[in-house]
Design an enzyme around this catalytic site. Structure first.
Site, PDB file in Angstrom:
ATOM      1  N   PRO A  19      41.923  36.895  86.513  1.00  0.00           N
ATOM      2  CG  PRO A  19      43.729  38.267  85.985  1.00  0.00           C
ATOM      3  CD  PRO A  19      42.966  37.704  87.147  1.00  0.00           C
ATOM      4  CG  ASN A  20      43.875  34.103  81.815  1.00  0.00           C
ATOM      5  OD1 ASN A  20      43.511  34.478  80.709  1.00  0.00           O
ATOM      6  ND2 ASN A  20      45.020  34.480  82.360  1.00  0.00           N
ATOM      7  NE  ARG A  27      44.099  29.061  82.553  1.00  0.00           N
ATOM      8  CZ  ARG A  27      44.323  29.775  83.633  1.00  0.00           C
ATOM      9  NH1 ARG A  27      43.305  30.201  84.365  1.00  0.00           N
ATOM     10  NH2 ARG A  27      45.536  30.085  83.994  1.00  0.00           N
ATOM     11  CE1 TYR A  32      44.726  26.316  87.109  1.00  0.00           C
ATOM     12  CE2 TYR A  32      44.809  26.363  84.714  1.00  0.00           C
ATOM     13  CZ  TYR A  32      45.357  26.698  85.944  1.00  0.00           C
ATOM     14  OH  TYR A  32      46.525  27.410  86.010  1.00  0.00           O
ATOM     15  CG  ASN A  84      41.497  31.275  91.777  1.00  0.00           C
ATOM     16  OD1 ASN A  84      42.634  31.749  91.706  1.00  0.00           O
ATOM     17  ND2 ASN A  84      41.159  30.154  91.186  1.00  0.00           N
ATOM     18  CB  ALA A  87      48.498  34.820  86.710  1.00  0.00           C
ATOM     19  CD  GLU A 108      45.982  33.597  97.513  1.00  0.00           C
ATOM     20  OE1 GLU A 108      46.251  34.575  98.240  1.00  0.00           O
ATOM     21  OE2 GLU A 108      46.809  33.077  96.736  1.00  0.00           O
ATOM     22  CG  HIS A 110      45.523  29.307  94.182  1.00  0.00           C
ATOM     23  ND1 HIS A 110      45.612  30.246  93.182  1.00  0.00           N
ATOM     24  CD2 HIS A 110      45.993  29.893  95.305  1.00  0.00           C
ATOM     25  CE1 HIS A 110      46.128  31.360  93.681  1.00  0.00           C
ATOM     26  NE2 HIS A 110      46.350  31.176  94.972  1.00  0.00           N
ATOM     27  NE  ARG A 117      50.111  24.441  87.608  1.00  0.00           N
ATOM     28  CZ  ARG A 117      49.249  25.268  87.005  1.00  0.00           C
ATOM     29  NH1 ARG A 117      48.271  25.822  87.707  1.00  0.00           N
ATOM     30  NH2 ARG A 117      49.358  25.508  85.710  1.00  0.00           N
TER      31      ARG A 117
END
Ligand code: DQA
Length: 157
Positions: A19-20, A27, A32, A84, A87, A108, A110, A117
């Site tokens: 998502p996103n 963004r 990112y 990835n 969230a 995985e 990111h 964070r």
């Protein structure tokens, strides 16, 4: 949902974006970076050529699409995945179970260093069943994820 067709030749690596991630580029560039997902997939296609791999991509804002892609992967000849989960990495036991059930190595990735964070990003629901986790390298996290997938595939018995 958006998909990127197979590019390159060799064992097929599925690149999944949660998502996103479709809004990369506009963004929160501090976390990112400024590359769009299409640019990230272009880089991966080029790198796949160097590594003797093929890549295909899928981005979805829906948990079930990621689950279905993971569960279907091995059956249609996918050798490994770079994922990835966005969230969902922090919350989704459904994606975690799908990674575990996929029967292929899943790396995985990111873009940001989730450990540095907000506290809620420190919990990783999927990572314990991933073959490897790469975080904090910006778009290069994906490149390193693909290299990790190549390495895992080369080590296969
Ligand atoms: C992310 C980190 C997640 O915490 C966030 O929700 C994302 C992107 C990353 O690539 O850094 O959507 O997975």
């Amino acid at each position: 949902m958006k998909t990127w067709p197979v590019a390159g030749q060799g064992p097929l690596v599925l690149v999944l974006h949660g998502p996103n991630l479709s809004s990369l580029g506009r963004r929160d560039p501090g976390h990112y970076g400024t590359l769009h997902l299409d640019q990230i997939m272009d880089r991966l296609a080029k790198l796949a050529g160097e590594l003797g791999l093929a890549v295909e991509g899928l981005q979805s804002d829906h948990e079930g699409d990621l689950v279905e892609a993971l569960l279907a992967a091995a059956g249609r000849g996918v050798a490994a995945a770079v994922c990835n989960p966005g969230a969902l990495a922090h919350t989704s036991y459904a994606v975690r179970d799908a990674v575990e059930a996929a029967g292929i190595p899943v790396v995985e990735v990111h873009l940001s260093n989730v450990h540095a964070r907000e506290r809620w990003r420190h919990h990783l629901a999927v990572a314990p069943v991933a073959a490897a986790v790469i975080a904090g390298m910006g778009p290069a996290s994906y490149d390193l994820g693909l290299r990790a997938a190549a390495d895992l595939l080369a080590r296969r018995p």
